[in-house]
Design a protein around this motif. Structure first.
Motif, PDB file in Angstrom:
ATOM      1  N   ALA A  53       0.829  -1.209   0.000  1.00  0.00           N
ATOM      2  CA  ALA A  53       0.000   0.000   0.000  1.00  0.00           C
ATOM      3  C   ALA A  53       0.860   1.254   0.000  1.00  0.00           C
ATOM      4  N   ALA A  54       2.039   1.204   0.641  1.00  0.00           N
ATOM      5  CA  ALA A  54       2.934   2.358   0.644  1.00  0.00           C
ATOM      6  C   ALA A  54       3.395   2.695  -0.767  1.00  0.00           C
ATOM      7  N   ALA A  55       3.717   1.651  -1.560  1.00  0.00           N
ATOM      8  CA  ALA A  55       4.115   1.895  -2.947  1.00  0.00           C
ATOM      9  C   ALA A  55       2.977   2.526  -3.740  1.00  0.00           C
ATOM     10  N   GLU A  56       1.741   2.139  -3.428  1.00  0.00           N
ATOM     11  CA  GLU A  56       0.594   2.728  -4.120  1.00  0.00           C
ATOM     12  C   GLU A  56       0.375   4.173  -3.683  1.00  0.00           C
ATOM     13  N   LEU A  57       0.546   4.450  -2.383  1.00  0.00           N
ATOM     14  CA  LEU A  57       0.355   5.821  -1.881  1.00  0.00           C
ATOM     15  C   LEU A  57       1.446   6.770  -2.364  1.00  0.00           C
ATOM     16  N   ALA A  58       2.625   6.230  -2.652  1.00  0.00           N
ATOM     17  CA  ALA A  58       3.753   7.080  -3.046  1.00  0.00           C
ATOM     18  C   ALA A  58       3.731   7.442  -4.514  1.00  0.00           C
ATOM     19  N   THR A  59       2.926   6.761  -5.320  1.00  0.00           N
ATOM     20  CA  THR A  59       2.962   6.988  -6.765  1.00  0.00           C
ATOM     21  C   THR A  59       1.557   7.235  -7.298  1.00  0.00           C
ATOM     22  N   PRO A  60       1.456   7.993  -8.368  1.00  0.00           N
ATOM     23  CA  PRO A  60       0.160   8.152  -9.025  1.00  0.00           C
ATOM     24  C   PRO A  60      -0.175   6.902  -9.834  1.00  0.00           C
ATOM     25  N   ASP A  61      -1.458   6.667 -10.028  1.00  0.00           N
ATOM     26  CA  ASP A  61      -1.898   5.537 -10.841  1.00  0.00           C
ATOM     27  C   ASP A  61      -1.801   5.948 -12.307  1.00  0.00           C
ATOM     28  N   GLY A  62      -0.694   5.574 -12.948  1.00  0.00           N
ATOM     29  CA  GLY A  62      -0.436   6.013 -14.319  1.00  0.00           C
ATOM     30  C   GLY A  62      -1.559   5.682 -15.286  1.00  0.00           C
ATOM     31  N   PRO A  63      -2.016   4.408 -15.370  1.00  0.00           N
ATOM     32  CA  PRO A  63      -3.111   4.091 -16.290  1.00  0.00           C
ATOM     33  C   PRO A  63      -4.375   4.890 -16.002  1.00  0.00           C
ATOM     34  N   GLU A  64      -4.688   5.092 -14.697  1.00  0.00           N
ATOM     35  CA  GLU A  64      -5.898   5.859 -14.360  1.00  0.00           C
ATOM     36  C   GLU A  64      -5.753   7.317 -14.768  1.00  0.00           C
ATOM     37  N   TRP A  65      -4.544   7.872 -14.598  1.00  0.00           N
ATOM     38  CA  TRP A  65      -4.330   9.265 -15.020  1.00  0.00           C
ATOM     39  C   TRP A  65      -4.455   9.410 -16.533  1.00  0.00           C
ATOM     40  N   LEU A  66      -3.991   8.413 -17.267  1.00  0.00           N
ATOM     41  CA  LEU A  66      -4.165   8.464 -18.719  1.00  0.00           C
ATOM     42  C   LEU A  66      -5.637   8.451 -19.096  1.00  0.00           C
ATOM     43  N   ARG A  67      -6.422   7.628 -18.376  1.00  0.00           N
ATOM     44  CA  ARG A  67      -7.861   7.609 -18.646  1.00  0.00           C
ATOM     45  C   ARG A  67      -8.505   8.941 -18.284  1.00  0.00           C
ATOM     46  N   LYS A  68      -8.083   9.531 -17.157  1.00  0.00           N
ATOM     47  CA  LYS A  68      -8.621  10.834 -16.764  1.00  0.00           C
ATOM     48  C   LYS A  68      -8.303  11.897 -17.810  1.00  0.00           C
ATOM     49  N   LEU A  69      -7.059  11.914 -18.273  1.00  0.00           N
ATOM     50  CA  LEU A  69      -6.672  12.904 -19.277  1.00  0.00           C
ATOM     51  C   LEU A  69      -7.461  12.710 -20.564  1.00  0.00           C
ATOM     52  N   SER A  70      -7.710  11.447 -20.915  1.00  0.00           N
ATOM     53  CA  SER A  70      -8.497  11.186 -22.114  1.00  0.00           C
ATOM     54  C   SER A  70      -9.918  11.713 -21.950  1.00  0.00           C
ATOM     55  N   ARG A  71     -10.505  11.458 -20.751  1.00  0.00           N
ATOM     56  CA  ARG A  71     -11.856  11.974 -20.515  1.00  0.00           C
ATOM     57  C   ARG A  71     -11.885  13.499 -20.500  1.00  0.00           C
ATOM     58  N   MET A  72     -10.851  14.112 -19.898  1.00  0.00           N
ATOM     59  CA  MET A  72     -10.783  15.572 -19.870  1.00  0.00           C
ATOM     60  C   MET A  72     -10.643  16.140 -21.283  1.00  0.00           C
ATOM     61  N   GLU A  73      -9.860  15.459 -22.115  1.00  0.00           N
ATOM     62  CA  GLU A  73      -9.691  15.905 -23.490  1.00  0.00           C
ATOM     63  C   GLU A  73     -11.022  15.837 -24.239  1.00  0.00           C
ATOM     64  N   GLN A  74     -11.746  14.730 -24.050  1.00  0.00           N
ATOM     65  CA  GLN A  74     -13.047  14.600 -24.707  1.00  0.00           C
ATOM     66  C   GLN A  74     -14.024  15.655 -24.209  1.00  0.00           C
ATOM     67  N   ALA A  75     -14.025  15.902 -22.882  1.00  0.00           N
ATOM     68  CA  ALA A  75     -14.915  16.923 -22.327  1.00  0.00           C
ATOM     69  C   ALA A  75     -14.558  18.306 -22.856  1.00  0.00           C
ATOM     70  N   LEU A  76     -13.261  18.575 -22.997  1.00  0.00           N
ATOM     71  CA  LEU A  76     -12.826  19.876 -23.515  1.00  0.00           C
ATOM     72  C   LEU A  76     -13.292  20.066 -24.954  1.00  0.00           C
ATOM     73  N   HIS A  77     -13.146  19.012 -25.761  1.00  0.00           N
ATOM     74  CA  HIS A  77     -13.600  19.102 -27.147  1.00  0.00           C
ATOM     75  C   HIS A  77     -15.113  19.315 -27.212  1.00  0.00           C
ATOM     76  N   ALA A  78     -15.852  18.554 -26.360  1.00  0.00           N
ATOM     77  CA  ALA A  78     -17.308  18.696 -26.364  1.00  0.00           C
ATOM     78  C   ALA A  78     -17.716  20.093 -25.924  1.00  0.00           C
ATOM     79  N   SER A  79     -17.059  20.610 -24.880  1.00  0.00           N
ATOM     80  CA  SER A  79     -17.374  21.958 -24.401  1.00  0.00           C
ATOM     81  C   SER A  79     -17.049  23.014 -25.452  1.00  0.00           C
ATOM     82  N   ALA A  80     -15.916  22.823 -26.114  1.00  0.00           N
ATOM     83  CA  ALA A  80     -15.530  23.793 -27.138  1.00  0.00           C
ATOM     84  C   ALA A  80     -16.514  23.773 -28.311  1.00  0.00           C
ATOM     85  N   ARG A  81     -16.921  22.536 -28.725  1.00  0.00           N
ATOM     86  CA  ARG A  81     -17.888  22.450 -29.821  1.00  0.00           C
ATOM     87  C   ARG A  81     -19.219  23.091 -29.437  1.00  0.00           C
ATOM     88  N   HIS A  82     -19.647  22.848 -28.187  1.00  0.00           N
ATOM     89  CA  HIS A  82     -20.895  23.444 -27.728  1.00  0.00           C
ATOM     90  C   HIS A  82     -20.795  24.964 -27.699  1.00  0.00           C
TER      91      HIS A  82
END
Length: 454
Positions: free
Chosen positions: A267-296
């Protein structure tokens, strides 16, 4: 089973089972039921309802089994370090040949020696403010390097490495191996923490967070992390420290002093580092939301623009046209944003392929062949130019020589006069009366005699 022959000197051998059952009967008869006082260690509450623990004091210990029927009537929950009185009967567990007490009743007898030391040190350090929240350093969200202070052997370090590779493979992890239990191990732990606190001036690589810990065990196994020297080293450390000692139910002084406590080393190794795959998914969702907001936003702006253009404010078109063009530009930019990363990646791959081709031996041979041909052509050209230049200089020198030669002078109507000694006559006093002179003109020579009276 065959037995060796029985002789007067060698009694008939018995089986292991026979030996163990005889020991069990002998111990049970000899000891009977007895109250015993000691300190609890390695307490395990099994899912079956049975409780297993070790009863011990300095220099001696015995395994105990507290079965469900009796354990369910116990008014206290057994925990590490408790000092208790137990009523039990001694026996031998046949499957292991292990001496043990079968417990019938347990009464609290106060805290054990280790537990007392633990509480006294905890109270002392708490009074000094070592546990205060204002002294806790924030664990960085995106560390570049992590230091680990633990044993180099065992499953703990391997589990931590697997977690780090899965969550954040770009993070560098450095292990400073130490002993985590045994006499003097607390000094190794404290020295390792202080060493990393002084990095990089002592030769260690600088890290953004430090994990200090070990796997589970008894209170004795974990005791080195309850020593004051370890607590003060963690408190004085300039690097944020995550304590990861034992399992979720284990608490040590190091856990209270550290900037963050993890229930396990994994658990210490998990607390010390960000979840790389999850951050990639978050960035992908943020990118999609940004595109949708910009189009709107663009659609709303276009609708408003259409209303103004179709309304009475026709002159507003000239004012809004620059903004409309800017919106078109922004829309085009946003539409291309999704493909920009692919384009850059493809460009990078092409660059790498080009570099690979440029470094291929065949390409280098072609380059050097072309360079050699170019040098040869340049050398030939330079040699020809040099010869032409020298030829021109030679022609000029020849022309100058001819312009100053005696023959050229003779062609202009002059003559050269020589005496009989073939000396050029430059003055009249060089000529004697009656002397024969040689006259040289442009087309030949003739002779005269000087009859001038002296």
């Amino acid at each position: 089973m065959e037995f060796p022959e029985e002789t007067p000197a060698a009694p008939k051998p018995i089986t292991v089972k026979q030996l163990v059952y005889r020991l069990r009967d002998t111990v049970s008869i000899a000891m009977g039921t007895q109250w015993v006082v000691g300190e609890l260690s390695n307490v395990k509450h099994h899912t079956s309802g049975h409780v297993y623990f070790t009863l011990k004091e300095q220099g001696a210990e015995i395994f105990c089994a507290f079965f469900k029927a009796a354990a369910s009537k116990c008014p206290i929950r057994l925990q590490e370090g408790m000092k208790v009185h137990v009523l039990g009967s001694a026996t031998v567990y046949p499957d292991r040949g292990q001496l043990q007490l079968v417990i019938r009743q347990v009464k609290a007898a106060g805290q054990g020696d280790l537990q007392t030391r633990f509480l006294e040190l905890k109270a002392k350090l708490q009074r000094e403010g070592l546990f205060d929240a204002e002294h806790k350093k924030k664990i960085p969200t995106f560390p570049r390097a992590i230091g680990i202070v633990t044993s180099p052997t065992g499953a703990v370090i391997q589990d931590m490495r697997h977690v780090l590779e899965r969550r954040a493979p770009w993070v560098k992890a450095y292990l400073l191996p130490i002993r985590v239990q045994g006499a003097g191990a607390e000094h190794e732990i404290a020295a390792a923490v202080r060493a990393w606190s002084g990095a990089p001036f002592n030769g260690l690589p600088p890290v953004d967070v430090l994990i200090v810990g070990r796997g589970g065990g008894s209170i004795e196994d974990l005791w080195n992390f309850n020593e004051e020297t370890v607590a003060r080293a963690i408190y004085e450390c300039t690097v944020p420290v995550i304590s990861a000692v034992g399992h979720d139910t284990d608490f040590t002084i190091a856990d209270f002093v550290a900037d963050l406590r993890a229930p396990t080393p994994t658990a210490a190794a998990e607390l010390a580092t960000p979840d790389g795959p999850e951050w990639l998914r978050k960035l992908s969702r943020m990118e999609q939301a940004l595109h949708a907001s910009a189009r709107h936003s663009l659609l709303r702006s276009k609708l408003k623009l259409d209303v103004y253009l179709r309304g009475k404010l026709l002159d507003a078109y000239s004012l809004l046209s620059p903004y409309s063009q800017r919106l078109d530009d922004m829309e085009e930019t946003l539409q291309n944003a999704a493909t920009t990363r692919i384009f850059h990646n493809a460009l990078h791959i092409n660059k790498l392929e080009h570099q690979l081709q440029m470094r291929h031996p065949a390409h280098r041979n072609r380059e050097r062949t072309q360079l050699l041909a170019s040098l040869q052509a340049g050398l030939s050209h330079a040699a020809a130019a040099r010869m032409t230049d020298l030829s021109s200089q030679l022609t000029l020198i020849q022309a100058r020589l001819e312009a100053h030669s005696p023959e050229q002078t003779l062609r202009r109507g002059y003559a050269l006069v020589e005496n009989q000694d073939k000396q050029l006559i430059r003055q009249t006093n060089q000529v004697h009366a009656g002397e024969k002179l040689k006259i040289r003109v442009s087309d030949g020579c003739f002779y005269v005699r000087d009859d001038t009276p002296q």
